[in-house]
Design an enzyme around this catalytic site. Sequence first.
Site, short mmCIF file in Angstrom:
data_model
loop_
_atom_site.label_atom_id
_atom_site.label_comp_id
_atom_site.label_asym_id
_atom_site.label_seq_id
_atom_site.Cartn_x
_atom_site.Cartn_y
_atom_site.Cartn_z
N ASP A 8 0.85 -1.19 0.00
CA ASP A 8 0.00 0.00 0.00
C ASP A 8 0.89 1.23 0.00
O ASP A 8 1.83 1.33 0.80
CB ASP A 8 -0.91 0.01 1.23
N ASP A 127 -15.30 -3.94 -1.48
CA ASP A 127 -14.91 -3.57 -0.13
C ASP A 127 -16.18 -3.34 0.68
O ASP A 127 -17.10 -2.67 0.22
CB ASP A 127 -14.06 -2.30 -0.15
#
Length: 236
Positions: A8, A127
């Site tokens: 990330d 998500d």
Amino acid sequence: MIVIPSIDLVDGKVVRLVRGNINEMKVYSCSPIEVARKFVDVGAKLIHVVDISAALGIGSNREVLKTIVRSNIPVQFGGGIRNKEEVEDLLNLGVKRVVVSTVAFSNFAVAKQLIDSYDEQLAVSVDYIGNKVAVKGWKSVVDLSPLEMAKKLSLLGFKYIVFTSIEKDGTLLGIDLDFVNKVIEEVDANLIFSGGISSIEEIKKLKELGAYGVILGKSIYEEKINLKEAIKVGES
């Protein structure tokens, strides 16, 4: 089952957030390319790279991505992708698979065009928080459960679906195996799971349930899971 380590990115650094909260961010490395190479050296066949800055609308890590891809490291990339042109640019750059989210949910006709154009070079990210799907960098939710959304996306033709539990992401609290089992039973696609995974035992169970893949982040950075061992479990 494929085990996919995650990188990330915020401001060119390798970070992990807790439940997507930028105020709960820990920096693990200032050299994403070194991290990516270490992952490949221990056997990773694919690396999940997420541009957190782009997803949150606070910047871009595209140059970092270019460095990784140009080193012949296989990348599955997502974060802040808003239209078909960006998908095409990323594939032309050398990204192996592009992960879309909001752009697919906001217009199913556009999603279908993407599938028709890119097929297996495309994945979609579902998500979720509670029983609602989150979009726009996890800033808002839509009135569909993750299971309902996944079924719609599968029927559209998406072959790869990535599930992330926002409540579990970056927490090491363990994944909801009951949810995983239900989705695997009801959705016809290659399903990849992430969020909260904290042990080799969970990886073994995900494989037993029939998961196509698992994404590991904080668990490998905090040395709760040995990536090389996890990859062997997935491949065995």
